[in-house]
Design a protein around this motif. Structure first.
Motif, PDB file in Angstrom:
ATOM      1  N   HIS A 150      39.957  32.202  33.981  1.00 11.71           N
ATOM      2  CA  HIS A 150      39.600  33.305  34.285  1.00 11.71           C
ATOM      3  C   HIS A 150      38.635  33.090  35.594  1.00 11.71           C
ATOM      4  O   HIS A 150      38.287  34.244  35.828  1.00 11.71           O
ATOM      5  CB  HIS A 150      38.558  33.686  33.274  1.00 11.71           C
ATOM      6  N   HIS A 151      38.771  32.077  36.331  1.00 10.95           N
ATOM      7  CA  HIS A 151      38.062  31.993  37.659  1.00 10.95           C
ATOM      8  C   HIS A 151      38.304  33.071  38.366  1.00 10.95           C
ATOM      9  O   HIS A 151      37.475  33.605  39.247  1.00 10.95           O
ATOM     10  CB  HIS A 151      38.150  30.657  38.023  1.00 10.95           C
ATOM     11  N   ALA A 152      39.861  33.094  38.896  1.00  8.65           N
ATOM     12  CA  ALA A 152      40.329  34.035  39.835  1.00  8.65           C
ATOM     13  C   ALA A 152      39.892  35.684  39.240  1.00  8.65           C
ATOM     14  O   ALA A 152      39.579  36.356  40.559  1.00  8.65           O
ATOM     15  CB  ALA A 152      41.899  33.830  39.997  1.00  8.65           C
ATOM     16  N   ARG A 153      39.995  35.885  38.291  1.00  7.39           N
ATOM     17  CA  ARG A 153      39.793  37.283  37.816  1.00  7.39           C
ATOM     18  C   ARG A 153      38.528  37.464  38.067  1.00  7.39           C
ATOM     19  O   ARG A 153      38.061  38.670  38.594  1.00  7.39           O
ATOM     20  CB  ARG A 153      40.068  37.365  36.327  1.00  7.39           C
ATOM     21  N   LEU A 154      37.634  36.398  37.956  1.00  7.72           N
ATOM     22  CA  LEU A 154      36.075  36.501  38.012  1.00  7.72           C
ATOM     23  C   LEU A 154      35.649  37.062  39.410  1.00  7.72           C
ATOM     24  O   LEU A 154      34.985  37.607  39.811  1.00  7.72           O
ATOM     25  CB  LEU A 154      35.363  35.650  37.309  1.00  7.72           C
ATOM     26  N   ASP A 155      36.302  35.904  40.192  1.00  6.42           N
ATOM     27  CA  ASP A 155      36.028  35.973  41.812  1.00  6.42           C
ATOM     28  C   ASP A 155      36.619  37.514  42.204  1.00  6.42           C
ATOM     29  O   ASP A 155      35.636  37.725  43.200  1.00  6.42           O
ATOM     30  CB  ASP A 155      36.881  34.861  42.366  1.00  6.42           C
ATOM     31  N   THR A 156      37.602  37.823  41.691  1.00  6.64           N
ATOM     32  CA  THR A 156      37.662  39.474  42.548  1.00  6.64           C
ATOM     33  C   THR A 156      36.904  40.355  41.947  1.00  6.64           C
ATOM     34  O   THR A 156      36.648  41.437  42.762  1.00  6.64           O
ATOM     35  CB  THR A 156      39.122  39.734  41.790  1.00  6.64           C
ATOM     36  N   ILE A 157      36.381  40.280  40.687  1.00  5.57           N
ATOM     37  CA  ILE A 157      35.571  41.298  40.231  1.00  5.57           C
ATOM     38  C   ILE A 157      34.339  41.227  41.138  1.00  5.57           C
ATOM     39  O   ILE A 157      33.822  42.221  41.501  1.00  5.57           O
ATOM     40  CB  ILE A 157      35.400  41.297  38.749  1.00  5.57           C
ATOM     41  N   PHE A 158      33.556  40.077  41.293  1.00  7.99           N
ATOM     42  CA  PHE A 158      32.419  39.969  42.017  1.00  7.99           C
ATOM     43  C   PHE A 158      32.679  40.060  43.419  1.00  7.99           C
ATOM     44  O   PHE A 158      31.457  40.401  43.977  1.00  7.99           O
ATOM     45  CB  PHE A 158      31.924  38.500  41.863  1.00  7.99           C
ATOM     46  N   SER A 159      33.661  40.083  43.949  1.00  9.83           N
ATOM     47  CA  SER A 159      33.964  40.289  45.418  1.00  9.83           C
ATOM     48  C   SER A 159      34.043  41.919  45.618  1.00  9.83           C
ATOM     49  O   SER A 159      34.104  42.277  46.773  1.00  9.83           O
ATOM     50  CB  SER A 159      34.992  39.497  46.130  1.00  9.83           C
TER      51      SER A 159
END
Length: 472
Positions: free
Chosen positions: A137-146
């Motif tokens: 879920h790292h990539a998904r979380l990075d997208t949301i926070f960016s």
């Protein structure tokens, strides 16, 4: 936020030089007095008072600086946590945290307890948030926070990594905080997901399928017509038939013909509600005609006795166990044969059918009835009942069945007709072999020839024994 350079306090340094200068003056005066070889009490008193006052001023000046340095070291983490904790509502009891970008700045006690890190606030400070999120879920979380528009954004099906290495499904709610100088600071609220929620249903289904595929046992379901309506994947490994080609067919079709009658009777008893469960070892036929021993255990789907219902059960492969048992019996039989070859008796094992079909006879049968063992074993025309004198068959049958009903051994005298037509009087002693469920499996016993002169005496003794058994 701009960092301000703290003001320097020069007072302690100034006092130090003043104290040092005062000591220099006093030492100068001391040298003068020494040269005059006279040191009076006035000088000593003045020197002592000056020294004490100077030390007192110096200690009081340095003490606050030392205290601030120690306090800064011991309370820095607590101060930082307290500073960031002010951005969470005081009434919030659910798991929550403050992050600056993807860096954790504060986690409340409920969050620490959720991930198994109670009393570890210091370890959380400045920890990357990804350290607590499953890598998938790292990539998904990075997208949301960016994203620039993520205010009050719920993020479902995120798996948290707990301190003990386990994962916890959760839903995150991200809320941006307007703090001057900190444009990336956000508040996280964590809500553990219900394991039975629909969002997790595919995962649970996959887990169930994996268990059924790995289970070394076939689970089956029969409708009221005794047809297969459910089979688990192990059915293919058991009999080489696919599940698709076996459904809607009677289970009895896959059972060895010699075991079909027993299996059918047991299953009918379940379907008719006459019994709640059954268990038996039967032989099944694989697709290429090989025998497969299975342990069949089945239950009725109704709890009401006498109600017609479907059947659920399991089939467990016990072929290896049966092979081991057969090998042990073979070893035991070879030992028995060595003994029986030198004794004029016939040891037997037979079914309790109307023919008393022989499953095993010792080599002594050739001397007794003039047949070789292979000629009478598993042969209905040469079943043991057919070797008896016609006038003795019914009497022997009735007596043996009565003893089996009482689960007692039996002894009787009757006549056998040999292959050449010769009539021999024999004495038989045997018993029934019962399972743990009190099911009759077979008859086992010993038959030996007796001389005609002893027949009458033995018959009288056996009649007496029969009368005692009947009375009991």
């Amino acid at each position: 936020m701009k960092h301000r350079i703290p003001e320097q306090n020069f007072t302690p340094l100034l006092l130090f030089f003043m104290w040092f200068g005062s000591l220099g003056v006093l030492f100068g005066l001391l040298i003068v007095w020494q040269n005059s070889f006279s040191i009076d009490s006035t000088f000593l008193i003045l020197f002592s008072v000056t020294l004490i006052l100077s030390l007192t001023v110096l200690i009081n000046s340095i003490k606050p600086l030392v205290g601030k340095a120690i306090s800064r070291k011991t309370t820095s983490s607590a101060d930082i946590s307290h500073q960031w904790s002010t951005y969470l509502p005081s009434t919030m009891t659910s798991p929550a945290a403050i992050v600056d970008g993807l860096t954790l700045k504060y986690a409340n006690p409920a969050f620490l307890q959720l991930i198994g890190m109670s009393e570890m606030q210091d370890l959380i400070i400045d920890m990357p948030l990804n350290n607590l999120i499953h890598p998938s879920h790292h990539a998904r979380l990075d997208t949301i926070f960016s994203s620039e528009n993520n205010e009050s954004l719920p993020v479902s099906n995120i798996r948290l990594l707990c301190f003990d290495g386990s994962t916890l499904p959760a839903e995150l709610t991200i809320t941006s905080l307007q703090i001057a100088g900190y444009p990336l600071v956000q508040q996280l609220q964590i809500t553990p997901s219900d394991l039975q929620a629909s969002v997790n249903a595919p995962t649970d289904q996959q887990h169930s399928n994996l268990l059924l595929e790995r289970l070394e046992q076939t689970i089956f379901h029969l409708n009221t017509e005794m047809q297969l309506i459910l089979l688990t994947p192990f059915w293919l490994k058991l009999l080489d038939y696919t599940v698709e080609e076996s459904l809607n067919k009677p289970l009895i079709d896959f059972i060895h013909p010699e075991d079909q009658a027993l299996a059918q009777a047991r299953l009918n008893g379940l379907a008719d509600g006459k019994r709640q469960r059954t268990q038996l070892n039967i032989r099944m036929l694989t697709k290429n005609g090989l025998l497969q021993w299975v342990d069949l255990r089945a239950n009725t789907t109704s709890l009401l006795r006498g109600e017609h219902s479907s059947i659920i059960g399991t089939l467990t492969d016990i072929s290896r166990q049966k092979q081991t048992e057969a090998a042990l019996r073979a070893n035991a039989r070879s030992t028995t044969d060595m003994i029986m070859n030198n004794i004029s008796v016939m040891v037997y094992r037979c079914k309790n059918d109307r023919f008393w079909s022989l499953e095993y006879v010792s080599s002594g049968c050739h001397e007794l009835i003039e047949y070789q063992p292979y000629e009478v074993v598993n042969s209905q025309p040469h079943g043991y009942m057919n070797l008896m004198h016609p006038d003795d068959k019914q009497r022997a049958w009735d007596y043996v069945q009565g003893q089996l009903f009482r689960q007692q051994s039996f002894q009787l005298i009757y006549r056998l007709v040999t292959r050449s037509g010769k009539i021999k009087w024999v004495f038989e002693q045997g018993k029934g072999v019962f399972s743990n469920a009190n099911e009759l499996l077979a008859l086992e016993g010993v038959v030996t020839e007796i001389q005609a002169s002893s027949v009458e005496q033995l018959q009288q003794g056996l009649q007496h024994i029969e009368s005692l058994n009947t009375a009991s």
